[in-house]
Design an enzyme around this catalytic site. Structure first.
Site, PDB file in Angstrom:
ATOM      1  N   ASP A  18       0.739  -1.312  -0.184  1.00 47.72           N
ATOM      2  CA  ASP A  18       0.305   0.179  -0.252  1.00 47.72           C
ATOM      3  C   ASP A  18       1.152   1.454   0.275  1.00 47.72           C
ATOM      4  O   ASP A  18       1.629   1.123   0.284  1.00 47.72           O
ATOM      5  CB  ASP A  18      -1.037   0.005   0.677  1.00 47.72           C
ATOM      6  N   ASP A  71       1.937   5.355  -5.151  1.00 45.70           N
ATOM      7  CA  ASP A  71       0.885   7.141  -4.541  1.00 45.70           C
ATOM      8  C   ASP A  71       1.912   7.887  -4.939  1.00 45.70           C
ATOM      9  O   ASP A  71       2.684   8.840  -4.500  1.00 45.70           O
ATOM     10  CB  ASP A  71       0.610   7.263  -3.042  1.00 45.70           C
ATOM     11  N   GLU A  79      -2.821   6.053  -7.204  1.00 50.27           N
ATOM     12  CA  GLU A  79      -4.273   7.244  -6.624  1.00 50.27           C
ATOM     13  C   GLU A  79      -3.831   8.494  -7.936  1.00 50.27           C
ATOM     14  O   GLU A  79      -3.210   8.933  -8.573  1.00 50.27           O
ATOM     15  CB  GLU A  79      -3.368   7.896  -5.488  1.00 50.27           C
ATOM     16  N   HIS A 116      -8.162  10.383   4.584  1.00 55.49           N
ATOM     17  CA  HIS A 116      -6.816   9.030   5.661  1.00 55.49           C
ATOM     18  C   HIS A 116      -7.171   9.371   7.178  1.00 55.49           C
ATOM     19  O   HIS A 116      -7.534  10.701   7.391  1.00 55.49           O
ATOM     20  CB  HIS A 116      -5.526   9.363   5.342  1.00 55.49           C
ATOM     21  N   GLY A 151      -9.571   5.746   3.012  1.00 54.17           N
ATOM     22  CA  GLY A 151     -10.369   6.226   3.909  1.00 54.17           C
ATOM     23  C   GLY A 151     -11.833   5.817   4.927  1.00 54.17           C
ATOM     24  O   GLY A 151     -12.212   6.079   3.986  1.00 54.17           O
ATOM     25  N   ALA A 152     -11.235   4.564   5.094  1.00 58.32           N
ATOM     26  CA  ALA A 152     -12.248   3.649   5.599  1.00 58.32           C
ATOM     27  C   ALA A 152     -13.137   3.857   6.768  1.00 58.32           C
ATOM     28  O   ALA A 152     -13.414   3.133   7.844  1.00 58.32           O
ATOM     29  CB  ALA A 152     -12.804   2.421   5.001  1.00 58.32           C
ATOM     30  N   ASN A 182      -8.021  -0.391   7.833  1.00 54.17           N
ATOM     31  CA  ASN A 182      -6.799  -0.146   8.691  1.00 54.17           C
ATOM     32  C   ASN A 182      -7.150   0.445  10.575  1.00 54.17           C
ATOM     33  O   ASN A 182      -7.382  -1.077  11.270  1.00 54.17           O
ATOM     34  CB  ASN A 182      -6.144   0.754   8.958  1.00 54.17           C
TER      35      ASN A 182
HETATM   36 ZN   LIG Z   1      -4.691   4.916   1.171  1.00 50.33          ZN
END
Ligand SMILES: [Zn+2]
Length: 287
Positions: free
Chosen positions: A85, A107, A137, A183, A216-217, A239
């Site tokens: 990630d 990213d 992204e 995030h 961003g969950a 996360n």
């Molecule tokens: Zn992320």
């Protein structure tokens, strides 16, 4: 015989989710507990899953840990892919291409957009030669999480037309859009206030068939999650959602329980949370 990218584990997992209309959890892990707990949950729920780490682990844990993690994922009774990630540093991307990852998130969102395209396209070509698929992204997702440098600059929302062009020009496989997602913890109002669902809808409309990834969950708002899954989100990065329960267990039991019991208990808590996430995303019994 399947050829690239059809022979790639992450590609297979996420494309099956696209066909089936559900999302797959991508568990962010920092240690072996998270990896074991995630695998046990996926096996228990008969769910495909992804396990992801940050470049931090490449440097801190080293190559043998990366190999252990990849082997553990690949030995599971259900399809589990191993993903890197937020690879923000270019030298880390090149390092990762030589390690047993099924997929890598590049990213490069803080670069100039044109440079971003050139770099990501180059990486996608190198990845193809190694059988690895790429998530990128587009735009800039705000905030930070443990292992990802905090973005102090203002969020750049993904423009649907540019996203379609970006996907076409770079040849990446999965897109992490920026549509108001953040995030780490959200400012007051949460995802309900910040997510631009219309934008996500437009991104998908301009790039039909593109696998969308949700960063961003945290926190989870079930109704909102169902909504974005119907709009094409197929991978959800998780996360703090799991670490909260895990760390809470450790905090309460450290010094009171022996190491073996502490590991059993904390992994069981992780597993339970992971099972809830699998159920929420609808990937249970989809292995
Ligand atoms: Zn992320």
């Amino acid at each position: 015989m399947a050829t690239y990218p059809q022979n790639n584990r992450t590609w297979q997992i996420l494309n099956a989710a696209e066909k089936g209309g559900y999302a797959v959890p991508a568990f962010n892990c920092y240690n072996a507990d998270g990896i074991l707990g995630s695998i046990r949950a996926a096996e228990k729920m008969n769910s495909p899953a992804m396990i992801e780490i940050f470049p931090f682990s490449i440097h801190f844990h080293g190559k043998s840990f990366i190999e252990f993690a990849a082997n553990a994922c690949h030995a599971a009774k259900v399809p589990i892919s191993f993903h890197l990630d937020h690879c923000t540093v270019k030298t880390d991307v090149f390092l990762a291409l030589e390690l047993p990852f099924d997929s890598i998130m590049v990213d490069a969102s803080s670069e100039d957009p044109e440079e971003n395209v050139t770099f990501v396209k180059h990486i996608a070509e190198l990845a193809e030669a190694r059988g690895i698929t790429i998530e990128a992204e587009m735009g800039r997702i705000q905030g930070g999480e443990d292992g990802v440098p905090a973005v102090e600059m203002e969020a750049l929302y993904t423009e649907p037309e540019f996203a379609a062009e970006f996907m076409r020009r770079t040849g990446v496989h999965y897109l992490a859009p920026s549509f108001g997602n953040v995030h780490g913890p959200y400012p007051p109002g949460g995802p309900e206030k910040f997510w631009q669902i219309d934008r996500l809808e437009q991104i998908k409309a301009h790039s039909p068939g593109t696998i969308l990834v949700l960063h961003g969950a945290y926190p989870i708002i079930p109704d909102l999650f169902q909504r974005v899954i119907t709009l094409g989100v197929r991978k959800v990065n998780l996360n703090k959602n799991l670490h909260d329960a895990y760390l809470n267990y450790l905090g309460k039991n450290i010094g009171k329980v022996e190491m073996t019991g502490l590991q059993e208990g904390s992994i069981a808590v992780w597993e339970e949370e992971a099972c809830k996430m699998i159920k929420l995303l609808g990937s249970d019994n989809k292995a």
